[in-house]
Design a protein around this motif. Structure first.
Motif, PDB file in Angstrom:
ATOM      1  N   VAL A  24      38.656  32.829  50.296  1.00 13.53           N
ATOM      2  CA  VAL A  24      37.959  34.110  50.363  1.00 13.53           C
ATOM      3  C   VAL A  24      36.544  33.928  49.836  1.00 13.53           C
ATOM      4  O   VAL A  24      36.332  33.269  48.817  1.00 13.53           O
ATOM      5  N   ILE A  25      35.592  34.514  50.533  1.00 10.58           N
ATOM      6  CA  ILE A  25      34.209  34.592  50.056  1.00 10.58           C
ATOM      7  C   ILE A  25      33.959  36.054  49.709  1.00 10.58           C
ATOM      8  O   ILE A  25      34.246  36.942  50.507  1.00 10.58           O
ATOM      9  N   ILE A  26      33.442  36.278  48.520  1.00  8.31           N
ATOM     10  CA  ILE A  26      33.171  37.629  48.019  1.00  8.31           C
ATOM     11  C   ILE A  26      31.661  37.782  47.945  1.00  8.31           C
ATOM     12  O   ILE A  26      30.977  36.920  47.375  1.00  8.31           O
ATOM     13  N   THR A  27      31.141  38.870  48.468  1.00  7.44           N
ATOM     14  CA  THR A  27      29.702  39.089  48.402  1.00  7.44           C
ATOM     15  C   THR A  27      29.410  40.567  48.169  1.00  7.44           C
ATOM     16  O   THR A  27      30.222  41.429  48.479  1.00  7.44           O
ATOM     17  N   GLY A  28      28.243  40.819  47.599  1.00  7.68           N
ATOM     18  CA  GLY A  28      27.835  42.193  47.330  1.00  7.68           C
ATOM     19  C   GLY A  28      28.061  42.630  45.901  1.00  7.68           C
ATOM     20  O   GLY A  28      27.688  43.735  45.528  1.00  7.68           O
ATOM     21  N   CYS A  29      28.656  41.793  45.088  1.00  6.08           N
ATOM     22  CA  CYS A  29      28.923  42.150  43.697  1.00  6.08           C
ATOM     23  C   CYS A  29      27.635  42.122  42.879  1.00  6.08           C
ATOM     24  O   CYS A  29      26.702  41.389  43.189  1.00  6.08           O
ATOM     25  N   LYS A  30      27.622  42.910  41.816  1.00  2.03           N
ATOM     26  CA  LYS A  30      26.489  42.932  40.887  1.00  2.03           C
ATOM     27  C   LYS A  30      26.831  42.230  39.576  1.00  2.03           C
ATOM     28  O   LYS A  30      25.963  41.939  38.770  1.00  2.03           O
ATOM     29  N   ASN A  31      28.134  41.972  39.366  1.00  4.19           N
ATOM     30  CA  ASN A  31      28.558  41.265  38.153  1.00  4.19           C
ATOM     31  C   ASN A  31      29.906  40.606  38.430  1.00  4.19           C
ATOM     32  O   ASN A  31      30.562  40.894  39.431  1.00  4.19           O
ATOM     33  N   SER A  32      30.320  39.722  37.523  1.00  7.89           N
ATOM     34  CA  SER A  32      31.561  38.970  37.737  1.00  7.89           C
ATOM     35  C   SER A  32      32.790  39.871  37.662  1.00  7.89           C
ATOM     36  O   SER A  32      33.800  39.588  38.308  1.00  7.89           O
ATOM     37  N   ARG A  33      32.733  40.965  36.893  1.00  7.90           N
ATOM     38  CA  ARG A  33      33.859  41.907  36.846  1.00  7.90           C
ATOM     39  C   ARG A  33      34.123  42.497  38.227  1.00  7.90           C
ATOM     40  O   ARG A  33      35.274  42.682  38.620  1.00  7.90           O
ATOM     41  N   ASP A  34      33.048  42.813  38.968  1.00  2.09           N
ATOM     42  CA  ASP A  34      33.216  43.343  40.324  1.00  2.09           C
ATOM     43  C   ASP A  34      33.894  42.322  41.233  1.00  2.09           C
ATOM     44  O   ASP A  34      34.718  42.686  42.078  1.00  2.09           O
ATOM     45  N   CYS A  35      33.561  41.049  41.077  1.00  2.00           N
ATOM     46  CA  CYS A  35      34.209  40.006  41.881  1.00  2.00           C
ATOM     47  C   CYS A  35      35.703  39.982  41.591  1.00  2.00           C
ATOM     48  O   CYS A  35      36.528  39.938  42.512  1.00  2.00           O
ATOM     49  N   GLN A  36      36.055  40.021  40.311  1.00  3.82           N
ATOM     50  CA  GLN A  36      37.459  40.001  39.918  1.00  3.82           C
ATOM     51  C   GLN A  36      38.183  41.239  40.437  1.00  3.82           C
ATOM     52  O   GLN A  36      39.276  41.153  40.999  1.00  3.82           O
ATOM     53  N   ARG A  37      37.555  42.387  40.290  1.00  2.00           N
ATOM     54  CA  ARG A  37      38.159  43.647  40.743  1.00  2.00           C
ATOM     55  C   ARG A  37      38.360  43.632  42.268  1.00  2.00           C
ATOM     56  O   ARG A  37      39.392  44.072  42.769  1.00  2.00           O
ATOM     57  N   ALA A  38      37.380  43.114  43.002  1.00  2.00           N
ATOM     58  CA  ALA A  38      37.501  43.038  44.463  1.00  2.00           C
ATOM     59  C   ALA A  38      38.708  42.186  44.859  1.00  2.00           C
ATOM     60  O   ALA A  38      39.462  42.548  45.772  1.00  2.00           O
ATOM     61  N   MET A  39      38.919  41.078  44.165  1.00  2.00           N
ATOM     62  CA  MET A  39      40.080  40.230  44.470  1.00  2.00           C
ATOM     63  C   MET A  39      41.380  40.932  44.111  1.00  2.00           C
ATOM     64  O   MET A  39      42.386  40.775  44.808  1.00  2.00           O
ATOM     65  N   GLU A  40      41.370  41.718  43.042  1.00  2.00           N
ATOM     66  CA  GLU A  40      42.575  42.480  42.676  1.00  2.00           C
ATOM     67  C   GLU A  40      42.896  43.504  43.764  1.00  2.00           C
ATOM     68  O   GLU A  40      44.065  43.662  44.147  1.00  2.00           O
ATOM     69  N   VAL A  41      41.876  44.190  44.251  1.00  2.00           N
ATOM     70  CA  VAL A  41      42.074  45.166  45.329  1.00  2.00           C
ATOM     71  C   VAL A  41      42.617  44.457  46.573  1.00  2.00           C
ATOM     72  O   VAL A  41      43.580  44.924  47.193  1.00  2.00           O
ATOM     73  N   LEU A  42      42.016  43.332  46.939  1.00  2.00           N
ATOM     74  CA  LEU A  42      42.468  42.587  48.116  1.00  2.00           C
ATOM     75  C   LEU A  42      43.917  42.150  47.957  1.00  2.00           C
ATOM     76  O   LEU A  42      44.737  42.359  48.859  1.00  2.00           O
ATOM     77  N   ARG A  43      44.247  41.544  46.837  1.00  2.26           N
ATOM     78  CA  ARG A  43      45.617  41.076  46.612  1.00  2.26           C
ATOM     79  C   ARG A  43      46.596  42.241  46.711  1.00  2.26           C
ATOM     80  O   ARG A  43      47.632  42.149  47.372  1.00  2.26           O
ATOM     81  N   HIS A  44      46.273  43.373  46.091  1.00  4.50           N
ATOM     82  CA  HIS A  44      47.131  44.557  46.145  1.00  4.50           C
ATOM     83  C   HIS A  44      47.336  45.009  47.591  1.00  4.50           C
ATOM     84  O   HIS A  44      48.466  45.291  48.009  1.00  4.50           O
ATOM     85  N   GLU A  45      46.245  45.091  48.351  1.00  2.00           N
ATOM     86  CA  GLU A  45      46.345  45.519  49.755  1.00  2.00           C
ATOM     87  C   GLU A  45      47.189  44.557  50.585  1.00  2.00           C
ATOM     88  O   GLU A  45      48.020  44.986  51.380  1.00  2.00           O
ATOM     89  N   LEU A  46      46.978  43.263  50.398  1.00  2.93           N
ATOM     90  CA  LEU A  46      47.735  42.266  51.173  1.00  2.93           C
ATOM     91  C   LEU A  46      49.216  42.272  50.796  1.00  2.93           C
ATOM     92  O   LEU A  46      50.079  42.108  51.661  1.00  2.93           O
ATOM     93  N   GLU A  47      49.508  42.465  49.514  1.00  6.11           N
ATOM     94  CA  GLU A  47      50.907  42.561  49.091  1.00  6.11           C
ATOM     95  C   GLU A  47      51.557  43.825  49.650  1.00  6.11           C
ATOM     96  O   GLU A  47      52.710  43.806  50.065  1.00  6.11           O
ATOM     97  N   SER A  48      50.793  44.930  49.686  1.00  2.00           N
ATOM     98  CA  SER A  48      51.359  46.200  50.157  1.00  2.00           C
ATOM     99  C   SER A  48      51.699  46.165  51.654  1.00  2.00           C
ATOM    100  O   SER A  48      52.575  46.902  52.096  1.00  2.00           O
ATOM    101  N   ILE A  49      51.038  45.309  52.423  1.00  2.21           N
ATOM    102  CA  ILE A  49      51.352  45.214  53.865  1.00  2.21           C
ATOM    103  C   ILE A  49      52.231  43.989  54.158  1.00  2.21           C
ATOM    104  O   ILE A  49      52.493  43.678  55.321  1.00  2.21           O
ATOM    105  N   GLY A  50      52.665  43.284  53.106  1.00  4.98           N
ATOM    106  CA  GLY A  50      53.599  42.184  53.257  1.00  4.98           C
ATOM    107  C   GLY A  50      52.998  40.890  53.753  1.00  4.98           C
ATOM    108  O   GLY A  50      53.718  40.026  54.246  1.00  4.98           O
ATOM    109  N   VAL A  51      51.686  40.725  53.616  1.00  3.82           N
ATOM    110  CA  VAL A  51      51.045  39.490  54.062  1.00  3.82           C
ATOM    111  C   VAL A  51      51.110  38.417  52.971  1.00  3.82           C
ATOM    112  O   VAL A  51      51.161  37.227  53.261  1.00  3.82           O
ATOM    113  N   LEU A  52      51.138  38.839  51.719  1.00  2.87           N
ATOM    114  CA  LEU A  52      51.270  37.878  50.599  1.00  2.87           C
ATOM    115  C   LEU A  52      52.581  38.101  49.889  1.00  2.87           C
ATOM    116  O   LEU A  52      53.078  39.195  49.772  1.00  2.87           O
TER     117      LEU A  52
END
Length: 183
Positions: free
Chosen positions: A155-183
């Motif tokens: 995964v490439i993450i872009t548009g963040c203003k700080n490292s917390r946003d990068c981490q949060r974006a990955m948490e959102v992605l992981r949650h979404e992918l788990e909720s649709i059964g892809v992960l």
């Protein structure tokens, strides 16, 4: 599980002077390059930490290629010292504002079904055209980020203003992918 996120590039900018004479600066600064016909700014490379500044005649500077915000700050100190040595009137403590962080991460899966993600995450925030680009583009609004997801799980993450946003974006992605059964 928290992903290991590697910052690849930090872009930050500030106004550091009233104006710059770019041809003169090029003649005085080592590692400076100014090709007006190719690009309207002077490229000034710093070596430790590795990065570059784009200096414009308006007195604006953009730092790019740095691997952390601390590296940006160290690069700024170097730049300001080099300009001050040349007798250039610069802002005492310029406030460089992070405009973008590009980071990479790995979902830890050998294969991620991009077709399934495209179908299940919705049309308004997903773009997937494998004939044009091998990754799926996923836009999230909080934090406002764009994630490029590849079938390899990278995964490439872009548009963040700080490292917390990068981490949060990955948490959102992981949650979404788990909720649709892809992960």
């Amino acid at each position: 599980m928290p992903e290991e996120i590697k910052i690849e590039n930090v872009v930050a900018n500030a106004v550091i002077s009233d104006r710059f004479d770019l041809p003169w600066l090029e003649s005085k600064l080592p590692r400076a390059e100014y090709k007006k016909k190719k690009f309207p700014g002077l490229i000034y490379r710093v070596e430790n930490p590795k990065g570059a500044f784009l200096l414009f005649s308006t007195g604006k500077a953009v730092g790019t290629g740095f691997r952390s915000i601390d590296d940006v700050n160290a690069g700024v100190e170097q730049l300001m010292a080099d300009l001050a040595r040349l007798g250039i009137n610069v802002v005492k403590k310029p406030e460089f504002v992070v405009q973008n962080i590009v980071a990479s991460a790995d979902l830890g899966a050998e294969f991620v079904d991009l077709d399934s993600i495209a179908v299940n995450l919705g049309l308004e925030n997903v773009e997937y055209e494998p004939e044009m680009f091998p990754g799926l583009v996923y836009r999230i609004s909080d934090p406002k980020t764009v994630l490029l997801i590849f079938g390899s799980g990278k995964v490439i993450i872009t548009g963040c203003k700080n490292s917390r946003d990068c981490q949060r974006a990955m948490e959102v992605l992981r949650h979404e992918l788990e909720s649709i059964g892809v992960l």
